[in-house]
Each structure stands twice: as structure tokens, then as C-alpha cells.
Design a protein around this motif. Structure first.
Motif, PDB file in Angstrom:
ATOM      1  N   ARG A  97       0.797  -1.218   0.000  1.00  0.00           N
ATOM      2  CA  ARG A  97       0.000   0.000   0.000  1.00  0.00           C
ATOM      3  C   ARG A  97       0.836   1.279   0.000  1.00  0.00           C
ATOM      4  NH1 ARG A  97      -5.465  -0.798   2.419  1.00  0.00           N
ATOM      5  NH2 ARG A  97      -5.845  -3.031   2.572  1.00  0.00           N
ATOM      6  N   LYS A  98       2.139   1.185   0.020  1.00  0.00           N
ATOM      7  CA  LYS A  98       2.941   2.394   0.220  1.00  0.00           C
ATOM      8  C   LYS A  98       3.132   3.221  -1.053  1.00  0.00           C
ATOM      9  CE  LYS A  98       7.520   0.227  -0.312  1.00  0.00           C
ATOM     10  NZ  LYS A  98       8.777  -0.110   0.377  1.00  0.00           N
ATOM     11  N   PHE A  99       2.762   2.681  -2.220  1.00  0.00           N
ATOM     12  CA  PHE A  99       2.964   3.405  -3.468  1.00  0.00           C
ATOM     13  C   PHE A  99       1.687   4.133  -3.896  1.00  0.00           C
ATOM     14  CE2 PHE A  99       6.159   0.035  -3.563  1.00  0.00           C
ATOM     15  CZ  PHE A  99       7.301   0.805  -3.751  1.00  0.00           C
ATOM     16  N   ILE A 100       1.871   5.270  -4.539  1.00  0.00           N
ATOM     17  CA  ILE A 100       0.761   6.094  -4.994  1.00  0.00           C
ATOM     18  C   ILE A 100       0.332   5.653  -6.388  1.00  0.00           C
ATOM     19  CG2 ILE A 100       0.039   8.431  -5.619  1.00  0.00           C
ATOM     20  CD1 ILE A 100       2.036   9.471  -3.554  1.00  0.00           C
ATOM     21  N   GLY A 101      -0.959   5.400  -6.546  1.00  0.00           N
ATOM     22  CA  GLY A 101      -1.468   5.010  -7.852  1.00  0.00           C
ATOM     23  C   GLY A 101      -2.931   4.658  -7.776  1.00  0.00           C
ATOM     24  N   ASP A 102      -3.563   4.562  -8.932  1.00  0.00           N
ATOM     25  CA  ASP A 102      -4.988   4.237  -8.961  1.00  0.00           C
ATOM     26  C   ASP A 102      -5.378   3.920 -10.399  1.00  0.00           C
ATOM     27  OD1 ASP A 102      -7.748   4.013  -8.256  1.00  0.00           O
ATOM     28  OD2 ASP A 102      -7.461   5.551  -6.717  1.00  0.00           O
ATOM     29  N   ARG A 103      -6.638   3.561 -10.576  1.00  0.00           N
ATOM     30  CA  ARG A 103      -7.196   3.373 -11.909  1.00  0.00           C
ATOM     31  C   ARG A 103      -7.672   4.734 -12.410  1.00  0.00           C
ATOM     32  NH1 ARG A 103     -10.387  -2.434 -10.820  1.00  0.00           N
ATOM     33  NH2 ARG A 103      -8.520  -3.508 -10.040  1.00  0.00           N
ATOM     34  N   TYR A 104      -6.679   5.569 -12.733  1.00  0.00           N
ATOM     35  CA  TYR A 104      -6.967   6.975 -13.003  1.00  0.00           C
ATOM     36  C   TYR A 104      -7.903   7.166 -14.198  1.00  0.00           C
ATOM     37  CZ  TYR A 104      -3.162   8.045  -9.751  1.00  0.00           C
ATOM     38  OH  TYR A 104      -2.363   8.145  -8.635  1.00  0.00           O
ATOM     39  N   GLY A 105      -7.851   6.265 -15.160  1.00  0.00           N
ATOM     40  CA  GLY A 105      -8.708   6.389 -16.323  1.00  0.00           C
ATOM     41  C   GLY A 105     -10.184   6.240 -16.014  1.00  0.00           C
TER      42      GLY A 105
ATOM     43  N   ILE B 101      -2.524  11.856 -15.807  1.00  0.00           N
ATOM     44  CA  ILE B 101      -1.917  11.124 -14.699  1.00  0.00           C
ATOM     45  C   ILE B 101      -1.281  12.113 -13.721  1.00  0.00           C
ATOM     46  CG2 ILE B 101      -0.157   9.430 -14.067  1.00  0.00           C
ATOM     47  CD1 ILE B 101      -0.512   8.255 -16.905  1.00  0.00           C
ATOM     48  N   PRO B 102      -1.600  12.037 -12.429  1.00  0.00           N
ATOM     49  CA  PRO B 102      -0.981  12.934 -11.452  1.00  0.00           C
ATOM     50  C   PRO B 102       0.544  12.794 -11.441  1.00  0.00           C
ATOM     51  CG  PRO B 102      -2.885  11.826 -10.502  1.00  0.00           C
ATOM     52  CD  PRO B 102      -2.626  11.166 -11.818  1.00  0.00           C
ATOM     53  N   SER B 103       1.225  13.896 -11.167  1.00  0.00           N
ATOM     54  CA  SER B 103       2.688  13.916 -11.245  1.00  0.00           C
ATOM     55  C   SER B 103       3.362  13.124 -10.136  1.00  0.00           C
ATOM     56  CB  SER B 103       3.192  15.359 -11.214  1.00  0.00           C
ATOM     57  OG  SER B 103       2.804  16.001 -10.006  1.00  0.00           O
TER      58      SER B 103
ATOM     59  N   ALA C 215       2.376  10.099  -9.124  1.00  0.00           N
ATOM     60  CA  ALA C 215       1.976   8.693  -9.219  1.00  0.00           C
ATOM     61  C   ALA C 215       3.175   7.772  -9.397  1.00  0.00           C
ATOM     62  CB  ALA C 215       1.008   8.496 -10.379  1.00  0.00           C
ATOM     63  N   ASP C 216       3.189   6.688  -8.629  1.00  0.00           N
ATOM     64  CA  ASP C 216       4.172   5.618  -8.828  1.00  0.00           C
ATOM     65  C   ASP C 216       3.724   4.671  -9.931  1.00  0.00           C
ATOM     66  OD1 ASP C 216       6.163   6.061  -6.626  1.00  0.00           O
ATOM     67  OD2 ASP C 216       4.362   5.866  -5.394  1.00  0.00           O
ATOM     68  N   TYR C 217       2.414   4.525 -10.066  1.00  0.00           N
ATOM     69  CA  TYR C 217       1.856   3.713 -11.143  1.00  0.00           C
ATOM     70  C   TYR C 217       0.519   4.302 -11.558  1.00  0.00           C
ATOM     71  CZ  TYR C 217      -1.850   1.492  -8.377  1.00  0.00           C
ATOM     72  OH  TYR C 217      -2.993   1.264  -7.644  1.00  0.00           O
ATOM     73  N   ALA C 218       0.072   3.949 -12.749  1.00  0.00           N
ATOM     74  CA  ALA C 218      -1.220   4.405 -13.252  1.00  0.00           C
ATOM     75  C   ALA C 218      -1.873   3.259 -14.008  1.00  0.00           C
ATOM     76  CB  ALA C 218      -1.052   5.619 -14.168  1.00  0.00           C
ATOM     77  N   ALA C 219      -3.143   2.998 -13.710  1.00  0.00           N
ATOM     78  CA  ALA C 219      -3.864   1.878 -14.331  1.00  0.00           C
ATOM     79  C   ALA C 219      -5.094   2.377 -15.075  1.00  0.00           C
ATOM     80  CB  ALA C 219      -4.271   0.859 -13.265  1.00  0.00           C
ATOM     81  N   ASN C 220      -5.565   1.528 -16.005  1.00  0.00           N
ATOM     82  CA  ASN C 220      -6.763   1.811 -16.810  1.00  0.00           C
ATOM     83  C   ASN C 220      -6.643   3.147 -17.538  1.00  0.00           C
ATOM     84  OD1 ASN C 220      -7.485  -0.404 -15.155  1.00  0.00           O
ATOM     85  ND2 ASN C 220      -9.643   0.081 -15.381  1.00  0.00           N
ATOM     86  N   ILE C 221      -5.514   3.374 -18.171  1.00  0.00           N
ATOM     87  CA  ILE C 221      -5.222   4.643 -18.817  1.00  0.00           C
ATOM     88  C   ILE C 221      -5.703   4.617 -20.263  1.00  0.00           C
ATOM     89  CG2 ILE C 221      -3.370   6.216 -19.495  1.00  0.00           C
ATOM     90  CD1 ILE C 221      -4.023   5.995 -16.442  1.00  0.00           C
ATOM     91  N   PRO C 222      -6.537   5.587 -20.687  1.00  0.00           N
ATOM     92  CA  PRO C 222      -6.972   5.659 -22.086  1.00  0.00           C
ATOM     93  C   PRO C 222      -5.784   5.831 -23.024  1.00  0.00           C
ATOM     94  CG  PRO C 222      -8.289   7.108 -20.680  1.00  0.00           C
ATOM     95  CD  PRO C 222      -7.137   6.640 -19.842  1.00  0.00           C
ATOM     96  N   SER C 223      -5.927   5.330 -24.224  1.00  0.00           N
ATOM     97  CA  SER C 223      -4.807   5.332 -25.168  1.00  0.00           C
ATOM     98  C   SER C 223      -4.367   6.729 -25.568  1.00  0.00           C
ATOM     99  CB  SER C 223      -5.170   4.519 -26.415  1.00  0.00           C
ATOM    100  OG  SER C 223      -6.305   5.076 -27.058  1.00  0.00           O
ATOM    101  N   HIS C 224      -5.260   7.733 -25.459  1.00  0.00           N
ATOM    102  CA  HIS C 224      -4.899   9.084 -25.891  1.00  0.00           C
ATOM    103  C   HIS C 224      -4.212   9.895 -24.789  1.00  0.00           C
ATOM    104  CE1 HIS C 224      -8.879   9.673 -24.019  1.00  0.00           C
ATOM    105  NE2 HIS C 224      -8.471  10.902 -23.744  1.00  0.00           N
ATOM    106  N   TRP C 225      -4.153   9.356 -23.559  1.00  0.00           N
ATOM    107  CA  TRP C 225      -3.462  10.074 -22.494  1.00  0.00           C
ATOM    108  C   TRP C 225      -1.948   9.987 -22.699  1.00  0.00           C
ATOM    109  CZ3 TRP C 225      -5.662   9.501 -16.868  1.00  0.00           C
ATOM    110  CH2 TRP C 225      -6.969   9.994 -16.836  1.00  0.00           C
ATOM    111  N   VAL C 226      -1.253  11.047 -22.336  1.00  0.00           N
ATOM    112  CA  VAL C 226       0.213  11.042 -22.363  1.00  0.00           C
ATOM    113  C   VAL C 226       0.720  10.328 -21.112  1.00  0.00           C
ATOM    114  CG1 VAL C 226       2.289  12.477 -22.307  1.00  0.00           C
ATOM    115  CG2 VAL C 226       0.314  13.171 -23.691  1.00  0.00           C
ATOM    116  N   VAL C 227       1.625   9.382 -21.315  1.00  0.00           N
ATOM    117  CA  VAL C 227       2.185   8.622 -20.196  1.00  0.00           C
ATOM    118  C   VAL C 227       3.640   9.039 -19.999  1.00  0.00           C
ATOM    119  CG1 VAL C 227       2.774   6.332 -19.331  1.00  0.00           C
ATOM    120  CG2 VAL C 227       0.648   6.673 -20.599  1.00  0.00           C
TER     121      VAL C 227
END
Length: 235
Positions: free
Chosen positions: A194-202, A210-212, A214-226
Motif C-alpha cells: 500500500r505504500k505506493f501512490i497510484g490508482d485506476r486513473y482512467g 496522470i498525477p505527477s 503517481a508511482d503507477y497508473a492503471a486503466n489509462i486511455p490510449s490518448h493520455w500522455v504517459v
């Protein structure tokens, strides 16, 4: 002079695409992100649920069901199931389940001793999480999805001491054990980190990036910049 030990880590995602555009916008984006990261691996594998068209990417080796290679000497591979099982709803995912558990067969056949599952719309963004994953050498670890209050199955690390448990888990009959149920509640994780920051942001309403931190990002739409791996930092 002693040689360095061989890296035997497999990184994989599940896949299905109906068009070349979808292959490029989603799966090539994911593949490039993994390839340019510092995640330690011997091979990157896409396990495909019967897509009607397959990509023609440089350095990609495709294996058609039921053929398996004898050596894990290809940096990037795709295994294609001949039929599609699909995913008709959030809680009906036979195609995903077949592809997910097949990673265990692939790992056992080719001698991998660590499996990292990262879904194709999910990205590792921070050096701290990359280092954490690289150093894991025991257990079946997943992260935590804050918005869903569930283990984050989009990212899983299955180490050598858990491969036998993974094999046992894969013997479960999907229709009897998992159909119309959230798979997150039935997977035998030894650790939910639980110590890492992340979520199903999409999936979050009102968010378009994606928040700056974030350690990880899930469910990200294809048009978002990663952002590239390692460019985000946790506070």
C-alpha cells in the motif's frame, strides 16, 4: 572469471485487438514503455485472446497455439490463442483468465523463475516502484487500488517460491470458481503493498491526465500522455 547469473524474469500482459490502430495505440505504447524502463526482465510477452489481426512489429516473434518455443531467447514474444473467449462484462472475463494463467505454463516451460504481470493500460512510473519490483525475490505481491478498495491486479509480481501456488491456482475451473465474481478477492496474494501512490486513473471522473506524484497508473486511455518510467516521484 565467473559469469553473471541469467535474468529469468518474464514480464507479460494480456491482449486483444481488432485493428492495427488498436495494436499501435495501446499495445505498442505499453511495449515501448516497458522496453525503455529499468524493469529487469529476460523477456516481454503478450498473451493474445484470439485477435483477428496480429501486429507486424520489428523484433516481435509470434507463436501460434499450441506451439511453444524451447528457449526463452526472444526479447519480445506474442502467444496467440486460435479462438477468442473474450470479456463480455466487468465480471465475466474468461479470455483474461485463460491468458493470465497461461503465463504460468509459459514460465514453467521456458524456465522463468519470476513473473511480472502489468496490464496493457497500466504503467510503472517511478524509480522507487521500479526498484521495489526489481528487488522482490519472494512472495506473490500486488499493489492497492484506493478508489476500488481492492488489491490492484493490474500489477502483480509472482516470485519463484510462489510458482507452485500459481500452478495450483491455474487449475481452478473458471465457470465454477470465478464467473461473475471479482477476481481480486480470490487470488492468493501473500502481500498487498500500500505504500505506493497510484490508482485506476482512467476511471476517475473529472481527471484527464496522470498525477505527477503517481508511482503507477492503471486503466489509462490510449490518448493520455504517459510519462516515461522514472519521471514521476512520490512525495
Amino acid at each position: 572469471m565467473s559469469s553473471q547469473p541469467q535474468n529469468k524474469t518474464l514480464i507479460f500482459c494480456t491482449s486483444f485487438a481488432a485493428t492495427n490502430e488498436e495494436w499501435g495505440n495501446r499495445y505498442k505504447k505499453w511495449l515501448d514503455h516497458i522496453s525503455n524502463s529499468h524493469l529487469e526482465r529476460a523477456q516481454i510477452l503478450l498473451i493474445d485472446d484470439g485477435s483477428p489481426i496480429l501486429p507486424n512489429w520489428e523484433n516481435l516473434t509470434i507463436y501460434q497455439e499450441p506451439n511453444l518455443p524451447r528457449l526463452n531467447d526472444k526479447e519480445i514474444a506474442l502467444y496467440h490463442f486460435n479462438s477468442r473467449l473474450g470479456r463480455s462484462s466487468l465480471l465475466n472475463y474468461p479470455g483474461w483468465y485463460r491468458s493470465f494463467i497461461f503465463s504460468g505454463t509459459w514460465a514453467q516451460t521456458l524456465g522463468f523463475n519470476k513473473i511480472i504481470h502489468i496490464e496493457s493500460d497500466t504503467f510503472i512510473l517511478s524509480k522507487s516502484l521500479t526498484d521495489y519490483i526489481n528487488k522482490l525475490n519472494s512472495g506473490w505481491t500486488t499493489l492497492f487500488c484506493q478508489s476500488q478498495n481492492l488489491p490492484e491486479t493490474c500489477i502483480q509480481v509472482i516470485c519463484e517460491d510462489q510458482l507452485r501456488k500459481f500452478t495450483k491456482f491455474s487449475r481452478h475451473d473458471y465457470d465454477i470458481n470465478f464467473a461473475n465474481k471479482p477476481i481480486e478477492l480470490f487470488m492468493p496474494f501473500t502481500n498487498v503493498e500500500r505504500k505506493f501512490i497510484g490508482d485506476r486513473y482512467g476511471e476517475l471522473i473529472g481527471l484527464d491526465g496522470i498525477p505527477s506524484d503517481a508511482d503507477y497508473a492503471a486503466n489509462i486511455p490510449s490518448h493520455w500522455v504517459v510519462p516515461k518510467n522514472g519521471s514521476c516521484t512520490s512525495s
